[in-house]
Design a protein around this motif. Structure first.
Motif, mmCIF file in Angstrom:
data_model
loop_
_atom_site.group_PDB
_atom_site.id
_atom_site.type_symbol
_atom_site.label_atom_id
_atom_site.label_comp_id
_atom_site.label_asym_id
_atom_site.label_seq_id
_atom_site.Cartn_x
_atom_site.Cartn_y
_atom_site.Cartn_z
ATOM 1 N N GLN A 208 0.918 -1.281 -0.073
ATOM 2 C CA GLN A 208 -0.073 0.067 -0.108
ATOM 3 C C GLN A 208 1.030 1.296 0.021
ATOM 4 O OE1 GLN A 208 -3.584 0.077 2.598
ATOM 5 N NE2 GLN A 208 -3.030 -1.940 3.049
ATOM 6 N N CYS A 209 0.381 2.388 -0.508
ATOM 7 C CA CYS A 209 1.089 3.606 -0.448
ATOM 8 C C CYS A 209 -0.096 4.630 -0.368
ATOM 9 C CB CYS A 209 1.690 3.836 -1.977
ATOM 10 S SG CYS A 209 0.452 3.966 -3.248
ATOM 11 N N ARG A 210 0.440 5.993 0.081
ATOM 12 C CA ARG A 210 -0.387 6.927 0.389
ATOM 13 C C ARG A 210 -1.953 6.996 -0.325
ATOM 14 N NH1 ARG A 210 4.305 11.624 0.391
ATOM 15 N NH2 ARG A 210 4.816 10.274 -1.361
ATOM 16 N N LYS A 211 -1.833 6.772 -1.817
ATOM 17 C CA LYS A 211 -3.275 6.812 -2.289
ATOM 18 C C LYS A 211 -3.932 5.747 -1.733
ATOM 19 C CE LYS A 211 -2.117 4.575 -6.842
ATOM 20 N NZ LYS A 211 -1.995 4.615 -8.176
ATOM 21 N N ASP A 212 -3.604 4.754 -1.302
ATOM 22 C CA ASP A 212 -4.559 3.771 -0.958
ATOM 23 C C ASP A 212 -5.220 4.146 0.207
ATOM 24 O OD1 ASP A 212 -3.817 1.933 -3.146
ATOM 25 O OD2 ASP A 212 -1.800 1.395 -2.212
ATOM 26 N N ASP A 213 -4.546 4.894 1.163
ATOM 27 C CA ASP A 213 -5.278 5.258 2.400
ATOM 28 C C ASP A 213 -6.415 6.104 1.986
ATOM 29 O OD1 ASP A 213 -3.922 4.259 4.301
ATOM 30 O OD2 ASP A 213 -2.847 5.917 5.263
ATOM 31 N N PRO A 268 -10.080 9.298 -10.482
ATOM 32 C CA PRO A 268 -9.135 9.754 -11.520
ATOM 33 C C PRO A 268 -7.695 10.752 -10.958
ATOM 34 C CG PRO A 268 -11.444 10.336 -12.331
ATOM 35 C CD PRO A 268 -11.563 9.903 -11.017
ATOM 36 N N ILE A 269 -8.293 11.580 -10.013
ATOM 37 C CA ILE A 269 -6.893 12.030 -9.180
ATOM 38 C C ILE A 269 -6.048 11.007 -8.650
ATOM 39 C CG2 ILE A 269 -6.374 13.758 -7.349
ATOM 40 C CD1 ILE A 269 -9.011 15.018 -7.763
ATOM 41 N N LEU A 270 -6.618 10.098 -7.840
ATOM 42 C CA LEU A 270 -5.659 9.045 -7.431
ATOM 43 C C LEU A 270 -4.965 8.304 -8.424
ATOM 44 C CD1 LEU A 270 -8.033 7.753 -4.294
ATOM 45 C CD2 LEU A 270 -6.341 9.326 -4.413
ATOM 46 N N ASP A 271 -5.762 8.012 -9.543
ATOM 47 C CA ASP A 271 -5.112 6.943 -10.555
ATOM 48 C C ASP A 271 -3.830 7.582 -11.182
ATOM 49 O OD1 ASP A 271 -6.805 4.995 -9.947
ATOM 50 O OD2 ASP A 271 -8.384 5.371 -11.452
ATOM 51 N N LYS A 272 -3.873 8.939 -11.298
ATOM 52 C CA LYS A 272 -2.806 9.677 -11.704
ATOM 53 C C LYS A 272 -1.647 9.440 -11.039
ATOM 54 C CE LYS A 272 -4.266 13.894 -12.002
ATOM 55 N NZ LYS A 272 -4.230 15.367 -12.175
ATOM 56 N N GLY A 273 -1.637 9.060 -9.712
ATOM 57 C CA GLY A 273 -0.488 8.984 -8.750
ATOM 58 C C GLY A 273 0.387 7.740 -9.029
ATOM 59 N N PHE A 275 3.303 4.958 -7.205
ATOM 60 C CA PHE A 275 3.449 4.525 -6.063
ATOM 61 C C PHE A 275 4.260 5.502 -5.040
ATOM 62 C CE2 PHE A 275 5.972 2.442 -2.366
ATOM 63 C CZ PHE A 275 4.557 1.690 -1.919
ATOM 64 N N PHE A 276 5.239 6.351 -5.428
ATOM 65 C CA PHE A 276 5.955 7.059 -4.502
ATOM 66 C C PHE A 276 5.369 8.554 -4.342
ATOM 67 C CE2 PHE A 276 9.174 4.024 -5.563
ATOM 68 C CZ PHE A 276 9.549 3.588 -4.523
ATOM 69 N N ASP A 277 4.433 8.913 -5.339
ATOM 70 C CA ASP A 277 3.852 10.220 -5.402
ATOM 71 C C ASP A 277 3.117 10.562 -4.226
ATOM 72 O OD1 ASP A 277 4.949 10.499 -7.900
ATOM 73 O OD2 ASP A 277 3.104 10.005 -9.193
ATOM 74 N N ALA A 278 3.111 11.747 -3.829
ATOM 75 C CA ALA A 278 2.212 12.364 -2.799
ATOM 76 C C ALA A 278 0.885 12.543 -3.482
ATOM 77 C CB ALA A 278 2.732 13.667 -2.214
ATOM 78 N N PRO A 279 -0.231 12.095 -2.804
ATOM 79 C CA PRO A 279 -1.476 12.329 -3.485
ATOM 80 C C PRO A 279 -1.982 14.058 -3.634
ATOM 81 C CG PRO A 279 -1.835 10.658 -1.799
ATOM 82 C CD PRO A 279 -0.534 11.354 -1.800
ATOM 83 N N GLU A 280 -2.853 14.242 -4.475
ATOM 84 C CA GLU A 280 -3.311 15.621 -4.647
ATOM 85 C C GLU A 280 -4.279 16.163 -3.645
ATOM 86 O OE1 GLU A 280 -3.844 16.636 -8.756
ATOM 87 O OE2 GLU A 280 -2.217 15.246 -9.461
ATOM 88 N N TYR A 281 -3.722 16.164 -2.653
ATOM 89 C CA TYR A 281 -4.787 16.659 -1.317
ATOM 90 C C TYR A 281 -5.739 17.909 -1.853
ATOM 91 C CZ TYR A 281 -1.420 13.308 0.971
ATOM 92 O OH TYR A 281 -0.846 12.339 1.457
ATOM 93 N N THR A 282 -4.880 18.663 -2.381
ATOM 94 C CA THR A 282 -5.485 20.030 -2.525
ATOM 95 C C THR A 282 -6.544 19.930 -3.445
ATOM 96 O OG1 THR A 282 -3.537 21.172 -1.904
ATOM 97 C CG2 THR A 282 -5.093 22.462 -3.333
#
Length: 301
Positions: A208-213, A268-273, A275-282
């Motif tokens: 798991q990575c950040r986008k999975d949370d 779609p925002i999550l799928d762009k990221g 494994f190592f990318d920080a999610p686009e929270y903003t």
């Protein structure tokens, strides 16, 4: 064979370190939680969680590690409990003492009309609970068990009914080293989390990575907003995983029925990221803001 909970039972009136046991608040597969007061100080109540010293999972150790890091990084304390104490009774159990909070999202939803929050409440809760995820990621940890039972509101006595807290870090994993570099994923990872809310990565035993949370957070918010998840009656992890994949790739409206249309734009925002990318929270906060504006406009018409 005795369970862990049966091995750790603290009678009312007994003492654990400097804490006096007032009553049991609950128990589960990994231990029990008690209402306590500090000896000689009767004005503030806390929650004490115990875990058998021989427990092979050792979840309390990770919980303490997360809250100690939160305490050190004062900037991220807005949605986390205070770690008031920690200790060990040699040969018996480990314990931690933390802020006492109010009802969980799970309990609040079950007591609400139609088992869901109002649209405005759901979106407000979504923002605060996502802030907690972001704050946790910012100190280098994944939660890996995002679900309604692991979020609460504050206590009425503390005038915090509108404040959201994140709980239970026993399944957490540190993904960032002290120097800020990220740990490489394992080739195969065991299932961690709760089947109903687990990300697709869990179902295929991928690290798991950040986008999975955030994927788990999104499933939780769909349930808070609409009152149900389409796979709610399935029990086999493989069946649930297949249903999630179908909803995500082929039938998104099956998942997001009864939710603001902005929810559909999160995957779609999550799928762009990667494994190592920080999610686009903003970007996700902006979608939630748009959803709130649309909700308020509909209410005022």
């Amino acid at each position: 064979m005795a369970t862990i909970c049966e091995l750790v039972q603290l009678p009312v009136g007994s003492e654990c370190g400097r804490w006096t046991i007032l009553k049991k608040l609950g128990e589960g597969a990994f231990g029990a939680v008690y209402l306590v007061k500090e000896k000689g100080k009767n004005d503030v109540e806390y929650a004490l969680k115990v875990e058998a010293e021989a427990d092979p999972l050792g979840l309390l150790k990770m919980e303490v590690a997360v809250l100690l890091e939160v305490k050190k990084q004062k900037i991220v304390r807005r949605h986390f409990l205070e770690l008031a104490d920690k200790g060990n009774l040699p040969g018996k159990f480990n314990y931690m003492v933390m802020t006492l909070v109010g009802k969980s999202f799970q309990d609040l939803r079950k007591s609400a009309q139609y088992n869901k929050f109002s649209m405005g409440t759901a979106i407000s809760v979504a923002r605060q609970s996502l802030e907690a995820v972001e704050d946790l990621h910012n100190i280098g940890f994944l939660h890996r068990d995002i679900k309604p039972g692991n979020y609460t509101i504050g206590r009425k006595e503390m005038h915090e009914l509108r404040k959201v807290y994140m709980l239970d870090f026993g399944m957490a994993r540190k993904f960032a080293r002290e120097d800020g570099t990220l740990r490489n994923p394992r080739a195969r990872a065991g299932f961690r989390g709760t089947v109903k809310y687990a990300p697709l990565a869990c179902h295929i035993q991928r690290e798991q990575c950040r986008k999975d949370d955030i994927e788990s957070w999104l499933y939780m918010m769909v349930e808070m907003t609409s009152g149900r998840l389409p796979w709610r009656n399935l029990t086999e992890p493989n069946d649930v995983g297949a249903f999630k994949k179908e909803c995500k790739t082929l039938r998104p409206r099956c998942l997001f029925g009864g939710c603001p249309r902005e929810y559909l734009e999160i995957f779609p925002i999550l799928d762009k990221g990667k494994f190592f990318d920080a999610p686009e929270y903003t970007a996700i906060y902006e979608l939630l803001e748009r959803a709130m504006v649309s909700t308020n406009r509909r209410v005022s018409l």
